[in-house]
Every structure is written in structure tokens, then in C-alpha cells.
Design a protein around this motif. Structure first.
Motif, short mmCIF file in Angstrom:
data_model
loop_
_atom_site.label_atom_id
_atom_site.label_comp_id
_atom_site.label_asym_id
_atom_site.label_seq_id
_atom_site.Cartn_x
_atom_site.Cartn_y
_atom_site.Cartn_z
N LEU A 47 -25.05 7.16 -0.53
CA LEU A 47 -25.67 8.43 -0.12
C LEU A 47 -26.93 8.19 0.71
CD1 LEU A 47 -25.27 10.70 -3.29
CD2 LEU A 47 -23.91 10.68 -1.20
N ARG A 48 -27.71 7.20 0.29
CA ARG A 48 -28.93 6.90 1.06
C ARG A 48 -28.58 6.47 2.48
NH1 ARG A 48 -31.33 5.18 -3.91
NH2 ARG A 48 -30.47 3.11 -3.64
N GLY A 49 -27.49 5.68 2.60
CA GLY A 49 -27.04 5.24 3.93
C GLY A 49 -26.65 6.43 4.79
N PHE B 240 -20.98 14.33 6.30
CA PHE B 240 -20.41 15.20 5.26
C PHE B 240 -19.81 14.30 4.18
CE2 PHE B 240 -17.59 17.69 2.86
CZ PHE B 240 -17.85 19.03 3.06
N THR B 241 -20.36 14.35 2.98
CA THR B 241 -19.83 13.51 1.90
C THR B 241 -19.35 14.39 0.76
OG1 THR B 241 -21.32 11.72 2.48
CG2 THR B 241 -20.38 11.65 0.28
N LEU B 242 -18.11 14.15 0.37
CA LEU B 242 -17.54 14.92 -0.73
C LEU B 242 -17.56 14.04 -1.98
CD1 LEU B 242 -16.12 17.61 -1.35
CD2 LEU B 242 -13.95 16.51 -0.80
N LEU C 167 -27.12 16.47 6.38
CA LEU C 167 -26.23 15.79 5.42
C LEU C 167 -25.69 16.86 4.47
CD1 LEU C 167 -24.97 13.37 3.90
CD2 LEU C 167 -27.09 13.21 2.60
N ILE C 168 -24.38 17.02 4.46
CA ILE C 168 -23.78 17.97 3.51
C ILE C 168 -23.19 17.16 2.38
CG2 ILE C 168 -22.10 19.81 3.17
CD1 ILE C 168 -22.20 20.34 6.17
N LEU C 169 -23.59 17.50 1.15
CA LEU C 169 -23.01 16.85 -0.04
C LEU C 169 -22.22 17.90 -0.79
CD1 LEU C 169 -26.05 14.92 -1.58
CD2 LEU C 169 -24.17 14.04 -0.19
N GLY C 170 -20.90 17.78 -0.79
CA GLY C 170 -20.09 18.73 -1.55
C GLY C 170 -19.69 18.08 -2.86
N THR C 171 -19.66 18.86 -3.95
CA THR C 171 -19.08 18.32 -5.18
C THR C 171 -17.84 19.12 -5.52
OG1 THR C 171 -20.23 19.75 -6.77
CG2 THR C 171 -21.38 17.74 -6.10
N ALA C 172 -16.83 18.45 -6.05
CA ALA C 172 -15.60 19.16 -6.37
C ALA C 172 -14.84 18.42 -7.47
CB ALA C 172 -14.72 19.29 -5.15
N ARG C 173 -14.11 19.18 -8.26
CA ARG C 173 -13.21 18.59 -9.25
C ARG C 173 -11.93 18.15 -8.53
NH1 ARG C 173 -14.27 22.56 -14.50
NH2 ARG C 173 -16.47 22.00 -14.73
#
Ligand SMILES: Nc1ncnc2c1ncn2[C@@H]1O[C@H](COP(=O)(O)OP(=O)(O)OP(=O)(O)O)[C@@H](O)[C@H]1O
Ligand SMILES: [Mg+2]
Length: 578
Positions: A283-285, A297-299, A455-461
Motif C-alpha cells: 500500500l505504501r508503494g 486503485f487497490t482492492l 489512491l483508491i482503496l476498496g475493501t470487499a468480501r
């Protein structure tokens, strides 16, 4: 108390010797679980159910608003099958109804009360609750029965607020032609035994009835048990510890003022983080690249309780003083059909729902101006999405579809322009519950975000299928369960002042499958039980607990719930938090 006599009264005197041999006395009795009963030789499900129901009835009488005073002994033991489960109970009652009724013709009073009861029942069922009884002009409702859902306490509080809202609308509609109706609502969560007939045994109904009696007219009052499960979601006023009639220990009460638009986290103590160094490094990268203008964009994907939100929180903590804007959006399971609800919730917080209307509009216009967008063009499009009213003459006169298209475009422009004025980290929690319009917005941002310091951080099941295809600036972090060493470290962090044996730590690892949420819950339960290996026997490994399924019972819904280790045998309250 004569246990022999009590067993005889329940028709189960054949277990007297087993109770005696296992040194079960009056003090132990309330803590007995189905597992314990099995262990001492109560082999049949029917007998275990009867005993559990009788034990619950010892603590409290059959629930009803009228019979709230405690009884030391149940006169008879239900013969019918019963189920022990965590539940949130609501009592709702009209204020001063006797006086009101005497002022009206009986028929008029009946139709007025029925109109209110219909609205109240609709609010309860609309939020997945079950109206158990109508008590004259009152109502008793259960959340968590007949189907347990992940957020029963939240549903109950939202239903209570909806009832108060519906009542005030009903009064407005009646426009002074009928007396004004005002209700008090009380809520409590706790373990109960519910019989197939719908009778409820346990403390929670009695406490909810008492709490309702103490609520001010028009108020929703909840106990600390409910508040603990909903902290952060509502604005709550601490009413302090109250002594409730028939309840030994004082109960801390809270008045719920309104929904806060906030996320679940609330005030809680975090277990020291274990592992996840690699993921944080990734994530830092990504953040570094984004800050340099190559948006990312990181999921973050993983099963319930695996630590998606925690990873985002930890990442946020690493941002430190670097100039940035952190935007947090979050989908709600209850609002999946409300277009753009995460934006509306965020907007209410950002522009202060309680501020005067013109100040909110001025704030929005100023924000737009600062990032180089023309307020005259953008404010009328964006204001309705973030809960800021615009004067009628400024509202764009567009067909609904065109209006929605332009609003979405304006939102995307807003995010990108904001990021160009200062790097933005946008955390979008629980994408699996996002409504279709929000997903359209995310798709546009996922596609166009590469052109801005965003930076978009999405969380999902795991069930979430992104409607967009993977691009070079996209990445996925799939969180796996913690390994044994990490679990041992987590247990050590939770049980800092207790020396837990290797056997216990191993047992926690096995029974929780390395899911941090369950590691926390199981360790806490063990500590409550003295931290001995024996306590583990009552915790079966993670399983599909029938009572934890969603109301539809569909496989998808079932998967989307946090499927806990079977803790209900030892502490049904805990299950309700999972
Ligand atoms: N690596 C970790 N070390 C210590 N505690 C952790 C870790 N990961 C998660 N936790 C704790 O476990 C609990 C559950 O984590 P979290 O809420 O992040 O799960 P989640 O994947 O977001 O679940 P959901 O899908 O329900 O939103 C939290 O209390 C969190 O602090
Ligand atoms: Mg989460």
C-alpha cells in the motif's frame, strides 16, 4: 434452592445424580450451556432444551410489558422446543394514551391507534425485525428472531428512529384534527430462549420494557449492550447508570439522538497489529506512485473479519503529516437500494447536517472554488448528493436521467480536481454492499483515476465481482488467515496479563481458522472463563450456524455474514456482535 425439587418440577429428576456428581449448584446453574449438559450426560436434545428453557426462566419470567417484575421460580417448564439466541428487543408505547382515549370517540381512537401501529410495524419489518406482540397501543418487536442477522442491534435502533419519524409525520398529516401521538421506545440486547410459540424467556425483554418506561416522550433509549454494538453509527447521549426495577445491577442508558452517518468502528481498543507487513508495504508503494501523479486503485479482498478495515486503518496511520486528504466512504448493507448512499452519508458529515442551510451551501461553494471548479456550475449538481439544499431557482431543470448523468460526471470531476490540489487517499469500505449508481461512480474513478494523485482503496468480501476490468494501475490484495505464529502473538497481545498455556493458544488457532476477529472473540471468552483449556471444549470450530443465516437464507447472504465459531453455547451475547 433445592435443585432436586427444581428438577422434579421440570420433570427431569432423573438427572439429579448427574447434577450432584458434577457439583452443579445454584451458582453454576445460570451458566450451564448445552455443551455442559451434554457432557454431564443429558443426551437428548429435547431434555437439553427443556433444561435450558427452565434455567432461563429461573432468571426471568415470561416476557411481557405487564409481567416485568422478576419471579424466583418458573411454575412450569415449557414442553415445546425452544431456541437460545442473542436478540435485540424493542418496546414501544404511546405516552398518556388513557387520557387521550377518553377525549375521543372509541372508534376514532381505534383507527388513530391502528394507523400508528401500522406505521410502527412497517418500520420494524422494513428493517428486518419481527413484531412479536401488539400490546394495546404498544408494541414488542424482536431483531434476531426468527432469523439472526449480522447487525440486528443497528436494525433495531434504525427502526426505532423510523417509528418516531413516522409518528411525527402522522401527526403532521392529521394537522391538529386528532390528538398528537407521542411514543417512548426502549431497546435492550441479550441472550434469550425463544419458544416455537413465540414466547420469550430471558432478561432482555424485561429490561427493554423498563427502559421504555424511563424514556422521555418522543425518545429512543438504549442500554449499554445495544450502544456497544452500534457505537459510531448514531449520535448518542449518555444518560448515566440507572437502577431499573427488578434488575440487580445498574444499567447504563443512552438516548439515541440521530444517525451519525459514521462507520461501525466507534470507540474501541485495538488489539496490537500482527503480521500484514507485506500488505502495508504494498500500500505504501501504491501511495508513493499516486502522490507522484500516477493514480492507483487497490482492492483489498477477504472474508468477514479477516482484517480488511484494519489494514486500511493501519495504512492511514502511516500517512502521518504528509499533506493529503483522507476520504472515507462506506456502503451499508441496509441501504443497498439507495443510490449513492455512501456519498450522502459522507456529505452529511462533511457539511454538517445540523448547520444552517446557507452556511452549508457556502461551505460547498467555497470548497469547489478552492479546487478550481466553478461553484455556479457545480454546486447545484452536487449539493443534493451531499445533503445540502439549493434554492429552487438554482436547481438545474433537467430530465432525471440527464440529471443523474451530469451529477456522476460532476462527482468524478470533483474527486479528480480535489486530488490535483492535494493528494487524496479514498478508502471505500464494503464495496460488496454498494448500490449500482455508486458502482458506476467507482468504475468511472477506477478508469479515470490514473490521471491524478489519487489512491483508491476498496475493501470487499470475496463475493464481490467488480464491474470494471483490471487496468495497469489496478491491484488486488487478497488477505489470507493469520498463521499459527501470528495467532499466538495476537492471543499474547490480548491476554497480556494472563499466562495462557500452549494448549490453549493452539486451540484458539484451530478453532478460529486464523481469522483475527474470531481470535479476538474466542480469546476474550476464554479469559472471561479463567483462561483454562477446559473452556475451549465449549467452543466448537467455525461452522455454519443455522441461526446466523440471513433472512433470505440464500447461499450468497449466508456467505456475506460473519460465520463465527459456534460460541453461542457459552455466550450468546458475543455471537450478536459477530
Ligand atoms: N493483523 C491483525 N492484527 C491484530 N488484530 C487484527 C488484525 N486484523 C484484524 N484485526 C482485528 O480483527 C477485527 C476484525 O477486523 P476487520 O474489522 O478489519 O475485519 P474486516 O475484514 O474488515 O471484516 P468485515 O468484512 O466484516 O468488514 C478487528 O477488531 C481488528 O482490529
Ligand atoms: Mg470491514
Amino acid at each position: 434452592m433445592d435443585l432436586g425439587a427444581w428438577l422434579k418440577q421440570t420433570g427431569l429428576e432423573r438427572y439429579e445424580a448427574a447434577f450432584r456428581d458434577n457439583r452443579i449448584d445454584e451458582a453454576v446453574l445460570p451458566h450451564l450451556t448445552a455443551e455442559d449438559l451434554k457432557e454431564i450426560g443429558v443426551a437428548t436434545v429435547g431434555d437439553r432444551r427443556k433444561l435450558l428453557a427452565a434455567i432461563a426462566a429461573l432468571a426471568s419470567p415470561t416476557a411481557s410489558a405487564e409481567s416485568a417484575a422478576p419471579r424466583p421460580f418458573a411454575k412450569s417448564v415449557p414442553e415445546i422446543s425452544a431456541e437460545r439466541r442473542p436478540i435485540t428487543v424493542m418496546f414501544c408505547d404511546l405516552v398518556g394514551s388513557t387520557a387521550l382515549a377518553s377525549r375521543l370517540d372509541a372508534e376514532d381512537w381505534r383507527s388513530l391507534v391502528n394507523a400508528y401501529l401500522d406505521e410502527a410495524s412497517a418500520a420494524v419489518t422494513g428493517l428486518g425485525g419481527h413484531v412479536l406482540k401488539k400490546l394495546g397501543d404498544g408494541l414488542m418487536a424482536l431483531f434476531g428472531y426468527p432469523h439472526a442477522q449480522e447487525n440486528d442491534a443497528e436494525r433495531a435502533v434504525r427502526a426505532a428512529l423510523a417509528i418516531q419519524r413516522a409518528l411525527s409525520e402522522l401527526n403532521d398529516r392529521n394537522g391538529g384534527k386528532a390528538p398528537e401521538l407521542v411514543a417512548r421506545i426502549g431497546l435492550e440486547s441479550g441472550p434469550v430462549v425463544v419458544e416455537a410459540t413465540g414466547e420469550v424467556f430471558g432478561d432482555a425483554p424485561n429490561i427493554a420494557a423498563r427502559v421504555q418506561g424511563l424514556a422521555e416522550p418522543g425518545a429512543v433509549v438504549v442500554t449499554a449492550n445495544v450502544q456497544r454494538q452500534t457505537a459510531g453509527l448514531f449520535v448518542a447521549e449518555d444518560r448515566g447508570a440507572c437502577q431499573l426495577k427488578g434488575v440487580q445491577a445498574p444499567v447504563t442508558l443512552y438516548r439515541i439522538v440521530r444517525a451519525s452517518g459514521g462507520r461501525r468502528s466507534g470507540a474501541r481498543t485495538l488489539t496490537p497489529l500482527v503480521g500484514r507487513e507485506e500488505e502495508l508495504g504494498q500500500l505504501r508503494g501504491r501511495w508513493k506512485r499516486a502522490r507522484n501523479g500516477a493514480g492507483q486503485f487497490t482492492l483489498i479482498v477477504g472474508e468477514p473479519g479477516i482484517g480488511k478495515s484494519r489494514l486500511v486503518e493501519e495504512f492511514r496511520a502511516t500517512l502521518g503529516e504528509t499533506p493529503h486528504t483522507f476520504v472515507e466512504l462506506s456502503s451499508s448493507q441496509l441501504l443497498q437500494n439507495t443510490p449513492l448512499h455512501p456519498i450522502a452519508e459522507w456529505g452529511r458529515q462533511r457539511f454538517g447536517a445540523d448547520e444552517p442551510v446557507d452556511r452549508r451551501l457556502a461551505d460547498l461553494e467555497n470548497t469547489l472554488q478552492l479546487i478550481g471548479l466553478d461553484p455556479d456550475e457545480y454546486a447545484p449538481l452536487l449539493a443534493p448528493l451531499v445533503g445540502v439544499p439549493v434554492p429552487e431557482e438554482r436547481a438545474p431543470k433537467l430530465a432525471p436521467e440527464e440529471s443523474r448523468r451530469r451529477q456522476l460526471a460532476a462527482l468524478v470531476t470533483w474527486f479528480l480536481a480535489g486530488a490535483r490540489s492535494q493528494p487524496v487517499a479514498l478508502a471505500f469500505e464494503d464495496l460488496h454492499w454498494a448500490d449500482p449508481t455508486t458502482l458506476d461512480l467507482m468504475q468511472a474513478l477506477a478508469e479515470r483515476g490514473a490521471q491524478a494523485p489519487l489512491l483508491i482503496l476498496g475493501t470487499a468480501r470475496p463475493e464481490f465481482r467488480p464491474p470494471w476490468s483490471l487496468r495497469s494501475h489496478h491491484s488486488v490484495i487478497s488477505l489470507s488467515p493469520l498463521d499459527r505464529a501470528d495467532v499466538a502473538q495476537m492471543v499474547g497481545g490480548l491476554a497480556a496479563r494472563h499466562a495462557l498455556s500452549q494448549e490453549v493458544v493452539e486451540g484458539v488457532s484451530q478453532r478460529t481458522g486464523g481469522v483475527p476477529l474470531f481470535v479476538e472473540e474466542v480469546t476474550r471468552l476464554l479469559l472471561e472463563r479463567g483462561g483454562e483449556a477446559g473452556g475451549l471444549q465449549a467452543i466448537r470450530p467455525r461452522c455454519n450456524n443455522r441461526s446466523r443465516r440471513g433472512s433470505t437464507g440464500s447461499a450468497k447472504r449466508a456467505r456475506s455474514h460473519r460465520s463465527a465459531p459456534c460460541l453461542d453455547a457459552i455466550s450468546p451475547m458475543r455471537c450478536s456482535r459477530l
